[in-house]
Design a protein around this motif. Structure first.
Motif, PDB file in Angstrom:
ATOM      1  N   ASP A  37       0.833  -1.214   0.000  1.00  0.00           N
ATOM      2  CA  ASP A  37       0.000   0.000   0.000  1.00  0.00           C
ATOM      3  C   ASP A  37       0.863   1.258   0.000  1.00  0.00           C
ATOM      4  N   ARG A  38       1.926   1.258   0.799  1.00  0.00           N
ATOM      5  CA  ARG A  38       2.824   2.420   0.850  1.00  0.00           C
ATOM      6  C   ARG A  38       3.459   2.679  -0.505  1.00  0.00           C
ATOM      7  N   LEU A  39       3.921   1.614  -1.157  1.00  0.00           N
ATOM      8  CA  LEU A  39       4.519   1.776  -2.485  1.00  0.00           C
ATOM      9  C   LEU A  39       3.506   2.315  -3.485  1.00  0.00           C
ATOM     10  N   ALA A  40       2.320   1.764  -3.476  1.00  0.00           N
ATOM     11  CA  ALA A  40       1.276   2.211  -4.408  1.00  0.00           C
ATOM     12  C   ALA A  40       0.899   3.667  -4.161  1.00  0.00           C
ATOM     13  N   ALA A  41       0.918   4.102  -2.919  1.00  0.00           N
ATOM     14  CA  ALA A  41       0.518   5.474  -2.577  1.00  0.00           C
ATOM     15  C   ALA A  41       1.505   6.511  -3.101  1.00  0.00           C
ATOM     16  N   GLU A  42       2.733   6.103  -3.348  1.00  0.00           N
ATOM     17  CA  GLU A  42       3.734   7.049  -3.845  1.00  0.00           C
ATOM     18  C   GLU A  42       3.367   7.609  -5.217  1.00  0.00           C
ATOM     19  N   ARG A  43       2.500   6.943  -5.945  1.00  0.00           N
ATOM     20  CA  ARG A  43       2.076   7.419  -7.272  1.00  0.00           C
ATOM     21  C   ARG A  43       1.068   8.566  -7.188  1.00  0.00           C
ATOM     22  N   HIS A  44       0.461   8.746  -6.033  1.00  0.00           N
ATOM     23  CA  HIS A  44      -0.581   9.764  -5.864  1.00  0.00           C
ATOM     24  C   HIS A  44       0.025  11.118  -5.539  1.00  0.00           C
ATOM     25  N   GLN A  45      -0.627  12.146  -6.029  1.00  0.00           N
ATOM     26  CA  GLN A  45      -0.267  13.496  -5.632  1.00  0.00           C
ATOM     27  C   GLN A  45      -1.275  13.940  -4.585  1.00  0.00           C
ATOM     28  N   GLY A  46      -0.837  14.755  -3.671  1.00  0.00           N
ATOM     29  CA  GLY A  46      -1.721  15.197  -2.603  1.00  0.00           C
ATOM     30  C   GLY A  46      -1.704  14.202  -1.444  1.00  0.00           C
ATOM     31  N   TRP A  47      -2.563  14.453  -0.487  1.00  0.00           N
ATOM     32  CA  TRP A  47      -2.615  13.611   0.699  1.00  0.00           C
ATOM     33  C   TRP A  47      -3.189  12.237   0.375  1.00  0.00           C
ATOM     34  N   VAL A  48      -2.587  11.225   0.947  1.00  0.00           N
ATOM     35  CA  VAL A  48      -3.102   9.859   0.900  1.00  0.00           C
ATOM     36  C   VAL A  48      -3.314   9.447   2.349  1.00  0.00           C
ATOM     37  N   PHE A  49      -4.513   9.077   2.680  1.00  0.00           N
ATOM     38  CA  PHE A  49      -4.858   8.720   4.056  1.00  0.00           C
ATOM     39  C   PHE A  49      -4.960   7.206   4.190  1.00  0.00           C
ATOM     40  N   PHE A  50      -4.221   6.673   5.153  1.00  0.00           N
ATOM     41  CA  PHE A  50      -4.194   5.235   5.408  1.00  0.00           C
ATOM     42  C   PHE A  50      -5.059   4.910   6.621  1.00  0.00           C
ATOM     43  N   ASP A  51      -5.926   3.928   6.473  1.00  0.00           N
ATOM     44  CA  ASP A  51      -6.697   3.390   7.585  1.00  0.00           C
ATOM     45  C   ASP A  51      -5.859   2.255   8.165  1.00  0.00           C
TER      46      ASP A  51
END
Length: 176
Positions: A63-77
């Motif tokens: 999940d952390r690796l995949a989130a690096e592709r996003h711009q802006g805030w990514v919120f993890f539950d």
């Protein structure tokens, strides 16, 4: 990242953030339970907790690796710290620091406190409130020990919680 007590309203505030257009990563535990229930297997918290936690660590890393592709805030539950601290507490294996010191989330993280008025069990959350409070206490020790600034979420509406989270993050980054 948002962590804290099971049944403390984490998923509800994340649904609010998602409705506002922010990227949200769903809780690994619930995804694992759905996957294992659909496909068979023993990696369920009430069957083989260690296997479940190892799977949660793998999923949190992905999940952390995949989130690096996003711009802006990514919120993890929940995430890596939750799973690694639970595995370390269960087995005694020193996995928390080696896994979590080099794989960091934002330095500010949000903690949902025990909230008995909204706590419910369900098909995926079979443990009682006392177990949830013990989990919260473990996490309240783990996050600061890893250098995170823990911000307690007030027992307010999901919209008010989301507003607080965004204000704290924007303040930390100099964004408005």
């Amino acid at each position: 990242m948002i962590s804290g007590c099971s049944g403390g309203g984490k998923s509800t505030v994340l649904a609010e953030l998602k409705a506002r257009g922010h990227a949200v990563v769903e809780e690994p535990g619930r995804r694992i339970i759905a996957e294992v229930t659909a496909n068979g297997g023993a990696a369920l918290p009430w069957v083989d907790l260690a296997a479940f936690l190892r799977r949660a660590i793998e999923m949190a890393l992905a999940d952390r690796l995949a989130a690096e592709r996003h711009q802006g805030w990514v919120f993890f539950d929940r995430g890596l710290v939750d799973a690694a601290s639970a595995l370390e507490a269960l087995t005694g294996d020193p996995v928390l620091r080696p896994l979590c010191m080099t794989r960091r989330y934002h330095f500010r993280m949000f903690m949902a406190p025990p909230w008995p008025e909204i706590y419910v069990t369900d098909a995926d959350r079979k443990h009682g409130f006392d177990t949830a409070v013990a989990e919260y206490d473990r996490l309240m020790a783990a996050f600061p020990a890893l250098g995170y600034e823990v911000i307690a979420l007030p027992k307010t509406s999901p919209a008010q919680r989301a507003d607080l989270m965004l204000a704290c993050l924007n303040d930390a980054s100099g964004m408005s």
